[in-house]
Design an enzyme around this catalytic site. Structure first.
Site, PDB file in Angstrom:
ATOM      1  N   HIS A 112      -4.437   1.900  -5.567  1.00  0.00           N
ATOM      2  CA  HIS A 112      -3.118   2.546  -5.616  1.00  0.00           C
ATOM      3  C   HIS A 112      -3.063   3.608  -6.720  1.00  0.00           C
ATOM      4  CE1 HIS A 112       1.357   2.550  -5.184  1.00  0.00           C
ATOM      5  NE2 HIS A 112       1.291   2.909  -6.467  1.00  0.00           N
ATOM      6  N   GLU A 113      -3.440   3.214  -7.924  1.00  0.00           N
ATOM      7  CA  GLU A 113      -3.355   4.136  -9.053  1.00  0.00           C
ATOM      8  C   GLU A 113      -4.379   5.265  -8.943  1.00  0.00           C
ATOM      9  OE1 GLU A 113      -0.899   4.131 -11.030  1.00  0.00           O
ATOM     10  OE2 GLU A 113      -0.086   2.208 -10.337  1.00  0.00           O
ATOM     11  N   HIS A 121      -2.834   8.023  -6.989  1.00  0.00           N
ATOM     12  CA  HIS A 121      -2.014   8.895  -7.843  1.00  0.00           C
ATOM     13  C   HIS A 121      -2.906   9.831  -8.655  1.00  0.00           C
ATOM     14  CE1 HIS A 121       1.672   6.919  -6.864  1.00  0.00           C
ATOM     15  NE2 HIS A 121       1.423   5.791  -7.519  1.00  0.00           N
TER      16      HIS A 121
END
Length: 441
Positions: free
Chosen positions: A29-30, A33
């Site tokens: 997920h990170e 980003h």
């Protein structure tokens, strides 16, 4: 003493499995980003796996500090100009570096960077499901016997891997759907006449009932798990009454209405044993909405054989992975809406404890089950992060959509107030889920 040691070992195993699964999902997920932000010209100051005190770190040539922190329950990317790990506020940045900050980047770059986290979660789910389809294969179109399962004493099995099923008790079978429909009209008995094509010759051999009381799967955190049932078990009787087909089990469980039921079970290598289970009421989706049923947490295993398997192509596997990911998102939306509208009880919302226990049970069931569960969790977490709640990714995207329509940003005061309310909502939801874990049956 041994019981305490066993309990401690189970707790540590569950905790380790949960931390590993969460770390994989959060890292993906990170990283979404981070990498999309970098491609959009936004500088990442810190990429952290975990919160709290830093355990070890490394700074790369772009100036990003990669670190592992002491509390392994999440992670974050802090971009240039972010006031905190949630990117809920901003700090002053030198004018010449403003374009490299999240707050100073163009709207399209901010939107893409924030949306990338949930999107990468969905991509992880799709790739895992696709990889499992490639690894395991898919059933062939024709009704053909693959791997055989052990059968209990008294059950006749003369089918062989590779047999193509043509008929059962003289009734033709052209597809797996035909076999399932046919089973409903056949009399329940230990042996049927199976007409098969074997090595080019059409022969008739005795074989088992098409839908025996075989346990194909055990639901996490269910009475079946608590009692010790396992996939591959065969249910012979319920409260002393013989069971010949899996669907007969439902009637016994429903009639018990929450009272304990005693299952006589046969297991390969161990023979017969009795297991006592206490059914629980659960809300299950139906075509008309939701239905409340008494459940013990076992799924039918089909027949005593698996379908023959064929290789799955990359595009076909990706399509299947996307479809399964979409199903998880759709069921999450449906379940959340059903709770909000009162169609199902609030106890259906689990918290960190139930997720951790399910993760531990998935890991105990084998590597394949654990990887599959990571894919399920990744899709669910991606969806939850898209909810329009400030402090979540969906909240940031909501602010960006407002900016795109109104041609101006929301005021800092409005953002601060909504972010505080969003944080309170998220924490309340976490506490509510935890209370369900502790007090709901």
């Amino acid at each position: 003493m041994s019981a305490a040691v066993e309990m401690l070992g189970g707790f540590l195993w569950t905790a380790a499995a949960f931390v590993l699964a969460l770390s994989i999902i959060v890292t993906v997920h990170e990283y979404g980003h981070y990498i999309i932000g970098r491609l959009c010209g936004i500088r990442a100051e810190v990429f952290s796996l975990g919160f709290g005190p830093r355990l070890f770190s490394r700074r790369d040539r772009r100036g990003t500090l990669w670190q592992v922190a002491a509390i392994p329950l999440g992670g974050y990317v802090r971009f240039l100009g972010d006031a905190d790990a949630a990117s809920a506020g901003s700090v002053a940045v030198a004018p010449e570096r403003a374009r490299q900050s999240l707050n100073g980047a163009p709207l399209w770059a901010r939107f893409a960077t924030v949306a990338a986290g949930p999107v990468f979660n969905f991509i992880l789910s799709i790739l895992v499901f696709a990889g499992m389809a490639i690894w395991q294969g898919l059933p062939v179109d024709q009704v053909q016997v693959g791997k055989l399962h052990p059968v209990p004493p008294g059950v006749t099995m003369q089918l062989q891997p590779g047999d193509r099923i043509l008929a059962v008790d003289g009734r033709p079978v052209a597809s797996w759907r035909d076999l399932g429909l046919l089973a409903e009209s056949l009399p329940a008995r230990p042996s049927h006449d199976w007409t098969v094509l074997r090595e080019g010759a059409e022969i008739t051999v005795p074989g088992p009932d098409p839908v025996p009381p075989l346990v194909g799967g055990v639901a996490p955190r269910s009475p079946a798990v608590a009692a010790g049932l396992q996939p591959g078990d065969v249910i012979l009787a319920v409260d002393g009454q013989p069971v010949r087909r899996f669907d007969e089990l439902r009637g016994h469980v429903t009639a018990a209405a929450g009272k304990p039921v005693v299952l006589r079970v046969w297991r390969e290598g161990q023979g017969e044993a009795d297991y006592t289970l206490v059914p629980r009421e659960q809300d299950l989706p139906t075509e008309a909405g939701y239905e409340r049923r008494w459940m013990i947490g076992v799924q039918g295993g089909g027949s005593y054989f698996d379908p023959a398997i064929r290789s799955a192509g990359p595009l076909e596997s990706l399509a299947l992975g996307a479809a399964r990911t979409w199903d998880i998102i759709a069921s999450s939306v449906s379940g959340l809406w059903a709770m909000v509208t009162g169609q199902i009880g609030s106890c259906n919302l689990g918290g960190a404890i139930s997720i951790a226990e399910t993760t531990g049970q998935a890991a105990s069931a084998g590597g394949g089950n654990f990887i599959w569960w990571i894919a399920v969790l990744s899709a669910a977490i991606g969806f939850l992060n898209l909810l329009p709640v400030p402090v979540l990714d969906g909240g940031h995207l909501m602010f960006y959509l407002y900016e795109a329509v109104a041609r101006r940003r929301p005021s800092a005061r409005v953002i601060d107030i909504l972010s505080a309310l969003g944080m309170a909502a998220v924490l309340s939801l976490m506490v509510f889920g935890l209370s369900n874990d502790l007090f709901c049956p």
